[in-house]
Motif scaffolding. Structure first.
Motif, PDB file in Angstrom:
ATOM      1  N   UNK A   1       0.711  -1.183  -0.506  1.00  8.44           N
ATOM      2  CA  UNK A   1       0.280   0.187  -0.420  1.00  8.44           C
ATOM      3  C   UNK A   1       0.460   1.545   0.251  1.00  8.44           C
ATOM      4  N   UNK A   2       1.842   1.387   0.782  1.00  9.71           N
ATOM      5  CA  UNK A   2       2.893   2.530   1.318  1.00  9.71           C
ATOM      6  C   UNK A   2       4.159   2.157  -0.343  1.00  9.71           C
ATOM      7  N   UNK A   3       3.547   1.595  -1.042  1.00 10.33           N
ATOM      8  CA  UNK A   3       4.427   1.837  -2.690  1.00 10.33           C
ATOM      9  C   UNK A   3       3.874   2.416  -3.260  1.00 10.33           C
ATOM     10  N   UNK A   4       2.841   1.273  -3.238  1.00 14.89           N
ATOM     11  CA  UNK A   4       1.622   2.216  -4.070  1.00 14.89           C
ATOM     12  C   UNK A   4       1.513   4.336  -4.540  1.00 14.89           C
ATOM     13  N   UNK A   5       1.457   4.418  -2.936  1.00 17.85           N
ATOM     14  CA  UNK A   5       1.056   5.704  -3.012  1.00 17.85           C
ATOM     15  C   UNK A   5       1.981   6.420  -2.162  1.00 17.85           C
TER      16      UNK A   5
ATOM     17  N   UNK B   1       6.858   2.841  -9.827  1.00 19.36           N
ATOM     18  CA  UNK B   1       6.271   1.721  -8.861  1.00 19.36           C
ATOM     19  C   UNK B   1       7.464   1.026  -9.272  1.00 19.36           C
ATOM     20  N   UNK B   2       7.223  -0.070 -11.087  1.00 19.03           N
ATOM     21  CA  UNK B   2       8.305  -0.841 -11.445  1.00 19.03           C
ATOM     22  C   UNK B   2       9.493  -1.403 -10.236  1.00 19.03           C
ATOM     23  N   UNK B   3      10.493  -0.670 -10.028  1.00 13.64           N
ATOM     24  CA  UNK B   3      11.535  -0.614  -9.804  1.00 13.64           C
ATOM     25  C   UNK B   3      11.829  -0.857  -7.984  1.00 13.64           C
ATOM     26  N   UNK B   4      10.506   0.117  -7.571  1.00 12.77           N
ATOM     27  CA  UNK B   4      10.099  -0.345  -6.118  1.00 12.77           C
ATOM     28  C   UNK B   4       9.369  -1.658  -5.774  1.00 12.77           C
ATOM     29  N   UNK B   5       8.447  -1.879  -6.776  1.00  9.40           N
ATOM     30  CA  UNK B   5       8.367  -3.591  -6.814  1.00  9.40           C
ATOM     31  C   UNK B   5       9.213  -4.700  -7.070  1.00  9.40           C
ATOM     32  N   UNK B   6      10.262  -3.983  -7.801  1.00 11.01           N
ATOM     33  CA  UNK B   6      11.200  -4.890  -8.264  1.00 11.01           C
ATOM     34  C   UNK B   6      12.245  -4.985  -6.687  1.00 11.01           C
ATOM     35  N   UNK B   7      12.291  -3.954  -5.484  1.00 11.60           N
ATOM     36  CA  UNK B   7      13.177  -4.242  -4.003  1.00 11.60           C
ATOM     37  C   UNK B   7      12.299  -5.402  -3.642  1.00 11.60           C
ATOM     38  N   UNK B   8      11.242  -5.040  -3.226  1.00 11.11           N
ATOM     39  CA  UNK B   8       9.794  -5.988  -2.925  1.00 11.11           C
ATOM     40  C   UNK B   8      10.050  -7.851  -2.979  1.00 11.11           C
ATOM     41  N   UNK B   9       9.858  -7.194  -3.717  1.00 10.63           N
ATOM     42  CA  UNK B   9      10.181  -8.444  -5.046  1.00 10.63           C
ATOM     43  C   UNK B   9      11.511  -9.674  -4.658  1.00 10.63           C
ATOM     44  N   UNK B  10      12.496  -9.090  -4.962  1.00 10.31           N
ATOM     45  CA  UNK B  10      14.086  -9.448  -4.817  1.00 10.31           C
ATOM     46  C   UNK B  10      14.250  -9.723  -2.872  1.00 10.31           C
TER      47      UNK B  10
ATOM     48  N   UNK C   1      17.537  -5.169 -12.477  1.00 14.55           N
ATOM     49  CA  UNK C   1      17.685  -5.809 -13.800  1.00 14.55           C
ATOM     50  C   UNK C   1      16.387  -5.222 -14.635  1.00 14.55           C
ATOM     51  N   UNK C   2      14.951  -6.999 -14.081  1.00 14.99           N
ATOM     52  CA  UNK C   2      13.450  -6.557 -14.260  1.00 14.99           C
ATOM     53  C   UNK C   2      13.570  -5.099 -13.666  1.00 14.99           C
ATOM     54  N   UNK C   3      13.342  -4.475 -12.480  1.00 21.52           N
ATOM     55  CA  UNK C   3      12.331  -3.192 -12.145  1.00 21.52           C
ATOM     56  C   UNK C   3      12.998  -2.242 -12.830  1.00 21.52           C
ATOM     57  N   UNK C   4      14.072  -2.400 -14.196  1.00 21.60           N
ATOM     58  CA  UNK C   4      14.067  -1.015 -14.754  1.00 21.60           C
ATOM     59  C   UNK C   4      12.850  -1.258 -16.103  1.00 21.60           C
ATOM     60  N   UNK C   5      13.416  -2.835 -16.768  1.00 23.73           N
ATOM     61  CA  UNK C   5      12.203  -2.892 -17.505  1.00 23.73           C
ATOM     62  C   UNK C   5      10.577  -2.888 -17.232  1.00 23.73           C
ATOM     63  N   UNK C   6      10.614  -3.267 -16.391  1.00 26.07           N
ATOM     64  CA  UNK C   6       8.768  -3.453 -15.370  1.00 26.07           C
ATOM     65  C   UNK C   6       7.940  -2.125 -15.671  1.00 26.07           C
ATOM     66  N   UNK C   7       8.654  -0.956 -15.936  1.00 25.78           N
ATOM     67  CA  UNK C   7       8.732   0.420 -15.944  1.00 25.78           C
ATOM     68  C   UNK C   7       7.953   0.704 -17.462  1.00 25.78           C
ATOM     69  N   UNK C   8       9.024  -0.065 -18.530  1.00 29.65           N
ATOM     70  CA  UNK C   8       8.553   0.435 -20.243  1.00 29.65           C
ATOM     71  C   UNK C   8       7.683  -1.023 -20.939  1.00 29.65           C
ATOM     72  N   UNK C   9       8.155  -2.131 -20.124  1.00 29.52           N
ATOM     73  CA  UNK C   9       7.588  -3.170 -21.406  1.00 29.52           C
ATOM     74  C   UNK C   9       6.418  -3.545 -20.733  1.00 29.52           C
TER      75      UNK C   9
ATOM     76  N   UNK D   1       3.620  -4.810  -9.179  1.00 30.26           N
ATOM     77  CA  UNK D   1       3.386  -4.350  -9.530  1.00 30.26           C
ATOM     78  C   UNK D   1       2.420  -3.175 -10.408  1.00 30.26           C
ATOM     79  N   UNK D   2       1.757  -4.328 -11.446  1.00 36.59           N
ATOM     80  CA  UNK D   2       0.441  -4.439 -12.358  1.00 36.59           C
ATOM     81  C   UNK D   2      -0.543  -5.022 -11.470  1.00 36.59           C
ATOM     82  N   UNK D   3      -0.741  -5.490 -10.550  1.00 37.22           N
ATOM     83  CA  UNK D   3      -1.349  -5.703  -9.501  1.00 37.22           C
ATOM     84  C   UNK D   3      -2.530  -4.654  -9.196  1.00 37.22           C
TER      85      UNK D   3
END
Length: 499
Positions: free
Chosen positions: A133-137, A144-153, A328-336, A389-391
């Motif tokens: 919720x905090x990441x979303x806001x 947000x994809x880069x932030x979710x990448x850290x969350x996923x890692x 690496x995935x975080x950088x692409x999450x916001x663009x792909x 990130x997509x959710x």
């Protein structure tokens, strides 16, 4: 360093001077701690049995009670975060979890340890939805994809650290220290979250008490029934609980659809295809992450004669690749397009689990496990962060907590079903190979050499189940749509007004 834009701040109630990345790092400390505690107890089971004079069945409840108390209230705690503020909910949950960890370590009986684990689980349920919720806001949708990448890692590495840290602490200091270690970490996390996580605006909502009662009862009946199915040989009580839970869940959905005030779970969220697909996808991932570990660890310890710590090292390639690839995935999450990343991720994970299963032979080289485990880590890095990130990308800000609660609830239910499902399949395959009770041997002991081959074959066959479930996740994410806030030039759209 990424800063939240003035427009974003005004829309989501975020202070202009917030520093998103330090805040996220502080949040991930508590999130990491509660995920580690889902797996760390497994390694300590023999010591707990001996020192607390407990039965093997009673010690299973040390983990089951935690997971049950974690899964049942997570829908409610997500919505509470929207109401009283995610920072305060997170801090309260972290304080409760830390205090319960101390209680766990000081427990002198198995009954007291199980009770303390229940309190730990409630604390974990208060923490988990608030991170998303905090990441979303505090992060704009297009970043947000880069932030979710850290969350996923964080989630990926926690799957490794639990068993390994548990082995080190149990061997060196005793089983109590798998809980005591949380106390200093929890205190540090409390201080950092107090200082770094912003106080976000709340919505003055009424609370859906009937929805709370129905969802809580439904989740309890389903999770309790599934968790105890194997132990009770799937008797009538188990099926009454499961069917009753499904009926209560149906009544809950019906009530949420008819509630014209403040539903606990706004069903409008599921009109967003990406949220629905992400929720199904993370349940598949939760299923597989739990299910694949059981047959692999039993093979490693009972056939290959590895200690619990040595067996857990088989997960090292997975965790390292997941950690390295997360940014690496975080950088692409916001663009792909999310379909490309997640479809590739699910395909790799399904192939890797199938590949690993083929290497479970009595005299196989360890490279036949380590290489596909590295591929598994690569695939997982392309699933955890993009799914999260997509959710949440299309959800309005006032639904951030509710959305995070639903998303995490589906992950936990997937994990519970995976645990029960793999137990049933392992017993079935052992019986088919003319064996029984093989999985109940104490960790670290080897089976008689004459049953190495059939036992390995049974575990290999069982690992096909998580591979199939991951393939279902692959099919699901093919239905992703391009998010509304997408691409490097995206502009954050205004949040929907509070209901």
């Amino acid at each position: 360093m990424t800063q939240t834009s003035p427009q974003q701040s005004q829309q989501s109630g975020v202070p202009d001077d917030v520093r998103p990345w330090p805040a996220l790092a502080a949040l991930c400390i508590g999130f990491f701690m509660i995920l580690v505690d889902m797996t760390i107890v497994t390694v300590a089971t023999p010591d707990i049995v001996e020192e607390l004079h407990a039965s093997q069945n009673a010690v299973l409840w040390v983990t089951s009670a935690y997971l049950l108390a974690y899964a049942v209230p997570v829908l409610i705690t997500g919505r509470l975060g929207d109401t009283i503020g995610p920072k305060w909910m997170y801090l309260a949950g972290l304080a409760l979890f830390t205090a319960a960890s101390l209680w766990c370590g000081l427990s002198g009986s198995i009954e007291m340890l199980i009770a303390a684990r229940v309190v730990q689980g409630v604390g974990a349920a208060m923490i988990t939805p608030q991170t998303m919720a905090v990441i979303t806001r505090i992060f704009p949708a297009e970043r947000r994809g880069k932030a979710m990448a850290l969350w996923g890692a964080t989630a990926g590495v926690a799957t490794l650290v639990g068993p390994i840290l548990g082995g080190v602490l149990v061997d060196g200091l005793g089983w109590e220290w798998i809980f005591f270690i949380n106390v200093p970490i929890g205190l540090i996390a409390l201080y950092l979250n107090w200082r770094l996580v912003p106080v976000l605006s709340t919505n003055d909502h009424s609370f859906d008490w009937l929805g709370v009662a129905l969802s809580g009862a439904a989740m309890f009946a389903l999770v309790f029934g599934i968790q105890n199915g194997e132990q009770r040989d799937w008797d009538a009580v188990v099926w009454v609980l499961i069917v009753g839970g499904l009926v209560l869940m149906a009544l809950f959905v019906l009530w949420e659809a008819r509630n014209r005030k403040e539903p606990l779970v706004p069903l409008s969220m599921f009109s967003d295809r990406n949220f629905s697909v992400s929720s199904f996808g993370i349940s598949c991932m939760g299923f597989a992450a739990v299910a694949m570990g059981f047959p692999l660890m039993l093979y490693a310890q009972l056939v290959r004669g590895l200690s619990a710590l040595e067996a857990s090292l088989l997960f090292v390639p997975m965790a390292l690749l997941s950690l390295v690839m997360a940014p690496v995935v975080g950088r692409f999450t916001d663009k792909v397009h999310p379909r490309l990343l997640t479809a590739g991720g699910f395909a790799l994970t399904s192939i890797a689990v199938f590949w690993t299963s083929r290497g479970l032979e009595p005299d196989a080289s360890y490279w036949r496990i380590l290489v596909p485990m590295a591929v598994l880590g690569l695939g997982m890095s392309a699933v955890w962060a993009p799914l999260a990130a997509t959710a949440t990308r299309n959800l309005p800000m006032h639904q951030a907590g509710a959305g995070a609660g639903v998303y995490n609830a589906t992950r936990l239910v997937g994990s519970v079903i995976g645990s029960a499902g793999i137990a049933v399949l392992m017993e079935n395959r052992l019986a088919a190979e003319g064996l029984s009770g093989g999985g109940s041997e104490a960790a670290g002991q080897s089976l008689p050499s004459q049953v190495f081959a059939p036992f390995s074959q049974a575990m290999s066959d069982a690992m096909l189940l998580p591979a199939i479930v991951l393939a279902l996740g692959f099919v699901a994410v093919l239905f992703f749509e391009a998010p509304r806030h997408f691409g490097s030039a995206a502009v954050t759209a205004p949040a929907a007004p509070a209901e």
